[in-house]
Design an enzyme around this catalytic site. Structure first.
Site, PDB file in Angstrom:
ATOM      1  N   ASP A  11       9.087   5.138  50.050  1.00 17.87           N
ATOM      2  CA  ASP A  11       8.246   5.174  48.864  1.00 17.87           C
ATOM      3  C   ASP A  11       8.184   6.615  48.364  1.00 17.87           C
ATOM      4  O   ASP A  11       8.527   7.556  49.094  1.00 17.87           O
ATOM      5  CB  ASP A  11       6.847   4.661  49.230  1.00 17.87           C
ATOM      6  CG  ASP A  11       5.958   4.490  48.010  1.00 17.87           C
ATOM      7  OD1 ASP A  11       6.475   4.140  46.944  1.00 17.87           O
ATOM      8  OD2 ASP A  11       4.744   4.723  48.132  1.00 17.87           O
ATOM      9  N   ASP A  21       5.359   8.099  45.819  1.00 21.21           N
ATOM     10  CA  ASP A  21       3.983   8.605  45.772  1.00 21.21           C
ATOM     11  C   ASP A  21       3.282   8.368  47.104  1.00 21.21           C
ATOM     12  O   ASP A  21       3.261   7.244  47.615  1.00 21.21           O
ATOM     13  CB  ASP A  21       3.199   7.909  44.651  1.00 21.21           C
ATOM     14  CG  ASP A  21       3.712   8.291  43.276  1.00 21.21           C
ATOM     15  OD1 ASP A  21       3.784   9.495  42.997  1.00 21.21           O
ATOM     16  OD2 ASP A  21       4.052   7.383  42.497  1.00 21.21           O
ATOM     17  N   ASP A  74       3.174   4.615  52.434  1.00 25.73           N
ATOM     18  CA  ASP A  74       1.804   5.051  52.707  1.00 25.73           C
ATOM     19  C   ASP A  74       0.801   3.916  52.536  1.00 25.73           C
ATOM     20  O   ASP A  74      -0.397   4.124  52.693  1.00 25.73           O
ATOM     21  CB  ASP A  74       1.417   6.219  51.790  1.00 25.73           C
ATOM     22  CG  ASP A  74       1.227   5.773  50.340  1.00 25.73           C
ATOM     23  OD1 ASP A  74       2.132   5.083  49.807  1.00 25.73           O
ATOM     24  OD2 ASP A  74       0.188   6.093  49.744  1.00 25.73           O
TER      25      ASP A  74
END
Length: 259
Positions: A13, A15, A209
């Site tokens: 990922d 961000d 995250d």
């Protein structure tokens, strides 16, 4: 946990893993450098459909993170791939930005508000009442409802922003029709990404995250999963889910030596 094959391909990922509010996360530059030097297939993924891969390449470059365009996979690209497989050469009424409209143009779709095959909802910072009203009426008239991703909020320096999932809920409430979400945690986005780089799930890893999108998507696609704690998920949040990542680490810096 069953022993897995060595990791030959990486998906990560963006961000919360590589950057946070426009700033590189320590270790991200070294991780990407190792990937490029290793020659292993990799993709940087994002559920955000606003930007094209070229845009994201330029934005990351300004932060000192080198990611070639061909190594960026967005929910807009995944949505375009899905629509091209389902109904080639179709038509769509689109609410979104250049990342989504460009992806649809590239597969030969016509963007139209006259009896479109699909209403496609993506990310934008300028959702308008007029556009949402038109989308609702087109869905009521028979257009199929597609959304790029289910994220309900997005990050900004000022705080949370309403995202595609929240706006999709408004349309669903008005029409009684649920969208088909293409982006994470739908494993379709992951499998399409793996196919794009010629990788296989049993020898691939996903870094994210978020438990509810990144880890879940990686898990359902059959990949090894790594959760980093530099984004939205905190250690106490992990045990609240009925599934677990393969491993929890503090940041991307802890994974550099695995490449």
């Amino acid at each position: 946990m069953a022993e897995r094959k060595p990791i030959e391909s990486w998906l990560t990922d963006m961000d919360g893993v590589l950057i946070h509010e426009g700033t590189p996360i320590p270790g991200a530059d070294e991780f990407l450098k190792r990937l490029r030097e290793s020659g292993k297939p990799f993709l940087v993924l994002t559920n955000n459909s606003i930007y094209t891969p070229r845009d994201l390449h330029a934005r990351l470059s300004r932060m000192g993170l080198v990611v070639p365009e061909e190594n960026i996979w967005t929910s807009a690209l995944a949505t375009a791939k899905f629509l091209d497989d389902q109904r080639p050469g179709g038509t769509a009424y689109v609410i979104g930005e250049a990342g989504l409209t460009t992806a649809l143009h590239d597969i030969g779709y016509i963007l139209s508000d006259v009896e479109p095959d699909y209403v496609v909802l993506g990310e934008t910072r300028t959702y308008s009442f007029e556009a949402l009203t038109k989308a609702i009426r087109l869905i009521d008239a028979g257009a199929r409802f597609i959304a790029t991703n289910p994220d309900e909020v997005g990050p900004s320096a000022e705080g949370a922003l309403p995202a595609t999932g929240s706006v999709a809920a408004l349309i669903t409430k008005a029409t009684g029709k649920d969208p088909y979400f293409v982006g994470k945690p739908n494993p379709l986005m992951m499998r399409a990404g793996l196919n794009a780089i010629g990788a296989h799930s049993e020898t691939s890893a996903m870094i994210g995250d978020r438990m509810d999108t990144d880890v879940l998507a990686g898990l359902e696609a059959g990949m090894e999963t790594f959760l980093v704690l530099t984004g939205l998920t905190q250690p106490d949040d992990v045990e609240r889910h009925p599934f677990l990542p393969s491993r929890v680490v503090n940041s991307i810096a802890d994974l550099v030596d695995l490449i």
